[in-house]
Structure formats: C-alpha cells, structure tokens
Design a protein around this motif. Sequence first.
Motif, short mmCIF file in Angstrom:
data_model
loop_
_atom_site.label_atom_id
_atom_site.label_comp_id
_atom_site.label_asym_id
_atom_site.label_seq_id
_atom_site.Cartn_x
_atom_site.Cartn_y
_atom_site.Cartn_z
N LEU A 162 -3.47 -4.86 30.59
CA LEU A 162 -2.34 -5.56 31.18
C LEU A 162 -1.52 -4.56 31.96
N VAL A 163 -1.31 -4.82 33.22
CA VAL A 163 -0.48 -3.97 34.07
C VAL A 163 0.67 -4.83 34.57
N VAL A 164 1.88 -4.38 34.28
CA VAL A 164 3.08 -5.07 34.76
C VAL A 164 3.78 -4.14 35.72
N THR A 165 3.98 -4.58 36.94
CA THR A 165 4.66 -3.78 37.95
C THR A 165 5.99 -4.43 38.26
N VAL A 166 7.05 -3.62 38.26
CA VAL A 166 8.39 -4.13 38.58
C VAL A 166 8.90 -3.37 39.79
N PRO A 167 9.85 -3.96 40.52
CA PRO A 167 10.38 -3.29 41.71
C PRO A 167 11.09 -1.98 41.37
N ALA A 168 11.05 -1.02 42.28
CA ALA A 168 11.77 0.24 42.10
C ALA A 168 13.25 -0.07 41.89
N GLY A 169 13.87 0.62 40.95
CA GLY A 169 15.28 0.40 40.68
C GLY A 169 15.57 -0.74 39.71
N TRP A 170 14.52 -1.44 39.28
CA TRP A 170 14.68 -2.55 38.34
C TRP A 170 15.16 -2.02 37.00
N SER A 171 16.04 -2.76 36.34
CA SER A 171 16.48 -2.37 35.02
C SER A 171 16.50 -3.60 34.12
N ALA A 172 16.43 -3.36 32.81
CA ALA A 172 16.40 -4.46 31.85
C ALA A 172 17.39 -4.17 30.73
N ILE B 64 8.18 -4.60 22.52
CA ILE B 64 6.72 -4.62 22.56
C ILE B 64 6.19 -4.58 21.13
N ASP B 65 5.28 -5.52 20.83
CA ASP B 65 4.54 -5.49 19.57
C ASP B 65 3.08 -5.28 19.94
N ASN B 66 2.48 -4.21 19.43
CA ASN B 66 1.15 -3.80 19.87
C ASN B 66 0.28 -3.47 18.67
N VAL B 67 -1.02 -3.81 18.77
CA VAL B 67 -1.93 -3.48 17.68
C VAL B 67 -2.71 -2.20 17.98
N SER B 68 -3.45 -2.15 19.10
CA SER B 68 -4.28 -0.96 19.30
C SER B 68 -4.36 -0.50 20.74
N LYS C 139 -13.56 -16.82 27.60
CA LYS C 139 -13.49 -17.27 26.22
C LYS C 139 -12.15 -16.91 25.56
N PHE C 140 -11.60 -15.75 25.93
CA PHE C 140 -10.34 -15.27 25.35
C PHE C 140 -9.39 -14.85 26.46
N PRO C 141 -8.80 -15.82 27.15
CA PRO C 141 -7.95 -15.48 28.29
C PRO C 141 -6.60 -14.90 27.88
N MET C 142 -6.03 -14.10 28.75
CA MET C 142 -4.66 -13.63 28.59
C MET C 142 -3.78 -14.77 29.09
N VAL C 143 -2.84 -15.21 28.30
CA VAL C 143 -1.96 -16.30 28.69
C VAL C 143 -0.51 -15.85 28.57
N TRP C 144 0.37 -16.51 29.32
CA TRP C 144 1.78 -16.18 29.25
C TRP C 144 2.59 -17.45 29.11
N THR D 71 12.81 -14.68 27.98
CA THR D 71 11.75 -13.87 27.40
C THR D 71 10.39 -14.26 27.94
N LEU D 72 9.64 -13.27 28.43
CA LEU D 72 8.26 -13.46 28.85
C LEU D 72 7.37 -13.13 27.67
N VAL D 73 6.53 -14.06 27.27
CA VAL D 73 5.64 -13.87 26.13
C VAL D 73 4.21 -13.80 26.65
N LEU D 74 3.51 -12.70 26.34
CA LEU D 74 2.12 -12.52 26.73
C LEU D 74 1.27 -12.57 25.48
N SER D 75 0.21 -13.38 25.52
CA SER D 75 -0.67 -13.53 24.36
C SER D 75 -2.10 -13.27 24.79
#
Length: 176
Positions: A37-47, A52-56, A4-9, A15-19
């Motif tokens: 939500l779990v986001v895994t990035v490769p070791a050594g990855w940098s950005a 992040i905008d978060n409610v609770s 009923k309320f899926p996580m969408v991207w 920019t990656l937008v997660l809703s």
Amino acid sequence: DDAKFPMVWSQSGDTLVLSYTKSTKMPISVNVLRKDLVVTVPAGWSAQEIRIDNVSGDMILTDIDVTDLTVGNVSGELDFSGFCRSAEVSTVSGDCTLTLTSAPNSIDLDSVSGQLVVVLPENTGFTANLDSLSGKLYSDFATTYQDDTMRYLDGACKISMDSVSGDLRIRQSGTF
C-alpha cells in the motif's frame, strides 16, 4: 490472489479505513498473502492524527507532519521521518526508528525484541526513561544519567522507551 483478497477502503467520518479483504473468513490453505500500500499526500500536507495497526508489513512514513502518531505493530519495521508533537508506538519484534525534524512534546515506545531509535535535532532537550531487560542503552548526547533516566539540556521532551531485549538508542541528527 488480488481478485480473491482485494484491498478495500471505507470512510467513517474523517477516518479512512483500509482493509485487506471484504471477507472476514480466510481459507486455511492460505499461507502468505502480501499487499503493498502506497499513500501519497501533497507536499506540505499535515494531519491531526495518524493511527496505524499493522501485523507484519514494513511502514515507511517520509516527510510527515502530524500532531499525534499512534502505531500498533507486531513484526514489521516502522521508519518515520518528519514532525510529530507526540508519538506512541508499540511493537512486538519490529524495529522502530523515529527521525524528528523538531522537538516533540512526548514519545512513548514499547517493544519486546525490536530495536527502538529516536533521532532528535542537536538542541532538543529531553528527559528519557529507558528500560531494557537485556538490550543496550545508547545516546549520542552528553546527558546526565541517574537510575534509568537520561536528561539533556532543559529536559522538555519526555521520552519513555521500554524493551525486553531490543536496544534503545537516542541519536543526534547528523552525527551518524
């Protein structure tokens, strides 16, 4: 509720937008919805930037290398470890802990009632402007203190920490 309320991207440029859901209308009868939500990035990855905008929800960012970290938060906790050149965090009631592996240029943390903690390596010089109406101020470093400003070594890293009632702590890595 997942169907009923899926996580969408979506992606907008770089920019990656997660809703939480495609629909902007939520039924009044919905009391509590939870998504992990779990986001895994490769070791050594940098950005270059993480925003992040978060409610609770709680946010745990481990072994991250980012130039600019920006977090807007209402009530979830933020636990960041790694490197960032600059960090700007604003929270209403969530605690915030930044455990940094090397000296940043600047840190700006604001909270209404959450505890704010910055953990720095031993030889990181900083100048910290700390302001809390009823929270306590703590530092593990042998600082000089004048008015609302703490200074350690060369004072190169600029830290601003403001809270209405949360404690403000500057911790030294490995001392607790």
